[in-house]
Design an enzyme around this catalytic site. Structure first.
Site, mmCIF file in Angstrom:
data_model
loop_
_atom_site.group_PDB
_atom_site.id
_atom_site.type_symbol
_atom_site.label_atom_id
_atom_site.label_comp_id
_atom_site.label_asym_id
_atom_site.label_seq_id
_atom_site.Cartn_x
_atom_site.Cartn_y
_atom_site.Cartn_z
ATOM 1 N N ASP A 19 30.895 -12.221 37.434
ATOM 2 C CA ASP A 19 31.043 -13.403 36.571
ATOM 3 C C ASP A 19 31.862 -13.016 35.344
ATOM 4 O O ASP A 19 31.365 -12.306 34.475
ATOM 5 C CB ASP A 19 29.628 -13.876 36.190
ATOM 6 C CG ASP A 19 29.644 -14.929 35.086
ATOM 7 O OD1 ASP A 19 30.697 -15.564 34.883
ATOM 8 O OD2 ASP A 19 28.592 -15.112 34.442
ATOM 9 N N ASP A 23 28.946 -17.558 32.652
ATOM 10 C CA ASP A 23 28.151 -18.761 32.939
ATOM 11 C C ASP A 23 27.107 -18.516 34.030
ATOM 12 O O ASP A 23 26.474 -19.459 34.506
ATOM 13 C CB ASP A 23 29.061 -19.944 33.313
ATOM 14 C CG ASP A 23 29.874 -19.682 34.568
ATOM 15 O OD1 ASP A 23 29.753 -18.574 35.135
ATOM 16 O OD2 ASP A 23 30.614 -20.586 34.999
ATOM 17 N N ASP A 27 33.133 -15.609 39.792
ATOM 18 C CA ASP A 27 34.392 -16.350 39.798
ATOM 19 C C ASP A 27 35.535 -15.421 40.210
ATOM 20 O O ASP A 27 35.346 -14.217 40.392
ATOM 21 C CB ASP A 27 34.636 -16.982 38.422
ATOM 22 C CG ASP A 27 34.408 -15.994 37.300
ATOM 23 O OD1 ASP A 27 35.013 -14.913 37.360
ATOM 24 O OD2 ASP A 27 33.581 -16.276 36.393
ATOM 25 N N ASP A 198 35.634 -21.294 59.872
ATOM 26 C CA ASP A 198 34.249 -21.748 59.961
ATOM 27 C C ASP A 198 34.034 -22.579 61.230
ATOM 28 O O ASP A 198 34.874 -23.412 61.580
ATOM 29 C CB ASP A 198 33.962 -22.606 58.710
ATOM 30 C CG ASP A 198 32.510 -22.967 58.559
ATOM 31 O OD1 ASP A 198 31.687 -22.038 58.461
ATOM 32 O OD2 ASP A 198 32.178 -24.164 58.536
ATOM 33 N N GLU A 259 34.585 -17.725 63.229
ATOM 34 C CA GLU A 259 33.137 -17.777 63.368
ATOM 35 C C GLU A 259 32.887 -18.399 64.741
ATOM 36 O O GLU A 259 32.875 -19.620 64.892
ATOM 37 C CB GLU A 259 32.478 -18.634 62.280
ATOM 38 C CG GLU A 259 30.968 -18.539 62.368
ATOM 39 C CD GLU A 259 30.208 -19.718 61.772
ATOM 40 O OE1 GLU A 259 29.010 -19.574 61.508
ATOM 41 O OE2 GLU A 259 30.810 -20.803 61.583
#
Ligand code: NOJ
Length: 511
Positions: A19, A23, A27, A198, A259
């Site tokens: 991070d 926050d 990221d 995916d 996947e």
């Protein structure tokens, strides 16, 4: 040999890696800050879980815009900088592509909801109720309940193999196919090295929407859990037309990793097409869902060796953001078992995918009921918690007082402590990756099973490298010889091997 065959890939869950802005959510700039760790570890590529704007009904797997970056994770410029910073360190970047469904907030679906004549109506799968008013067919959502939700305005149902907030796209539509060709090109032009795709096995549905048949007693336990064989709602042969089309867009140098959630090897191999015209790699879920048991894993690997098209390449993984961490699932938190599992993953013939935290043997983290965020009842949050970099408050992950998912026990396992310890799991992983890189047998050589007593698994890689693993609670003697190049018990490194393997240990031999 291509980089992705010779290399090691590493999966990053971007909300949980690092991070940078305090926050409590990881990221992209956080990933940039930690690229040195990945270079030091020796990985060749990273796969980032979804980075695109999403209402996060399914944590990024409900995409609202395929050509942008989720603001919580950063900007397109951050992503481009990450790709170039990774590239400077010899690391390629794969993104997660979610073509089976969009978010219900995607502009296409919002338009489609305006009625049967809408511009984007046909981008989704709609069906009328049956004459008796019941659901269009018996398809079930992977996340529970029927795969159909009624759109009251039009009186038609729309299909969703996952949440109602994840409407399935209609892959019979040529326009949908063209949209995704454009999306692939958009990211390739920005330097992305490829995609993890995916729900790759399921994007095309039966054109007649026929009922799935019930599972039978001989089906894999997972299929029995689902209750249905997904032969019409998923796994249609027409998916291969789409994969060939994507491969043409990806060639000559971008890669596609699917996947491919099938539970028979015979169903897995076709995802490689004739060998070099569909996916570059198809994830092997039989392997993921086997126990850490030679009698289960070895036949799967032998089956891959025997059945995969000659030009194709295996891929093995122990952990991911759905199946959980192998340190818990396979090893029950036992570090010795985790070490043998890592040695196995990094020495089989094929590309290993490590999941962030595997390199420090991070286990799943128990999630208190009031912190659960996953919409799936069995809960996948425990394997998505922040990376443990140091033992400091915030674990070196964040400066924030709290994190989006709870931190695990970073005092017990963290990168900084393990980096300082040559006997640590992290040092083992780094040293095995380095050995794999320098030794062609390990990254390119063939696989041959060697005789081994029950509970053990031995194999030769190439001409001059032998791996022997004891996946059992009792000491075994393995009839292989050579000098130890690396052992899970580092005291044995460089020693002549006498054949004895204590419980849950493994060696790589020059022999
Ligand atoms: C598979 C992803 O890995 C999982 O996290 C997600 O929930 C489903 N696909 C739906 O996109």
């Amino acid at each position: 040999m291509s980089w992705w065959r010779a290399g090691v890939l590493y999966q990053i869950y971007p909300r949980s890696f690092a991070d940078s802005d305090g926050d409590g959510v990881g990221d992209l700039r956080g990933v940039i800050d930690r690229l040195d760790h990945l270079e030091w570890l020796g990985v060749d590529g990273i796969w980032l879980n979804p980075t695109m704007p999403s209402p996060n009904a399914d944590w990024g797997y409900d995409v609202a815009d395929y050509r942008s970056v989720h603001p919580e994770l950063g900007t397109l410029a951050d992503l481009e900088e990450m790709i170039s910073e990774a590239g400077r360190r010899g690391i390629r970047v794969l993104l997660d592509l979610v073509p089976n469904h969009t978010s219900d907030r995607h502009a296409w679906f919002q338009d489609a909801l305006t009625g049967p004549g809408a511009r984007y109506r046909d981008y989704y799968v709609w069906a009328d109720p049956r004459p008796d008013g019941s659901l269009p067919n018996n398809w079930q959502s992977t996340f529970g309940g029927p795969a159909w939700t009624l759109d009251e305005r039009s009186g038609q149902y729309y299909l969703h193999n996952f949440l109602p907030a994840q409407p399935d796209l209609n892959w019979w539509s040529e326009e949908v196919r063209e949209e995704f060709d454009g999306i692939l090109r958009f990211w390739f032009e920005r330097g992305v090295a490829g995609f993890r795709i995916d729900v790759c096995h399921a994007i095309v549905k039966d054109g007649e929407l026929r009922d799935d048949p019930p599972a039978g007693p001989d089906d894999h336990p997972k299929i029995q859990d689902w209750g249905w064989r997904h032969v019409y709602s998923m796994n249609r042969p027409e998916v291969h037309d789409v994969l060939r089309r994507w491969r043409a867009v990806a060639d000559p140098d971008r890669i596609l990793v699917g996947e491919t959630y099938v539970l028979e090897l015979a169903q897995l191999f076709p995802f490689y097409g004739a060998g070099e015209d569909e996916l570059h790699m198809a994830f092997n879920f039989l392997f993921v869902h086997a126990d850490l048991d030679a009698a289960q894993l070895r036949p799967i690997v032998e089956g891959v060796e025997a059945g995969l098209p000659e030009a194709s390449w295996p891929v093995y993984t122990g952990s991911n953001h759905d199946a959980g961490r192998f340190v818990t699932r396979w090893a029950g938190g036992d570090e010795a078992k985790a070490r043998v599992a890592l040695l196995m993953l990094l020495t089989l013939r094929g590309t290993p995918f490590l999941y962030y935290g595997d390199e420090i043997a991070m286990p799943d983290v128990p999630i208190p009921p009031d912190r659960v965020l996953d919409p799936v009842p069995e809960g996948r949050d425990g394997c998505r918690t922040p990376m443990q970099w140091t033992s400091a408050p915030g674990a070196g992950f964040t400066e924030a007082a709290d994190t989006w998912l709870p931190l695990g026990d970073a005092g017990a396992r963290n990168v900084a402590d393990q980096r300082a310890d040559p006997g640590s799991v992290l040092s083992l992983v780094r040293d095995v990756i380095a050995l794999r890189r320098e030794r062609a047998d390990l990254h390119a050589g063939g696989y041959e099973t060697l005789p081994a007593p029950a509970g053990a698994w031995a194999y030769r890689r190439g001409d001059g490298t032998v791996v022997a693993l004891n996946l059992s609670d009792t000491q075994v003697t393995v009839d292989v010889a050579g000098t130890v190049l690396i052992a899970t018990d580092r005291e044995r490194d460089r020693e002549p091997f006498d054949g004895s393997l204590p419980a849950w240990t493994g060696v790589v031999l020059d022999g």
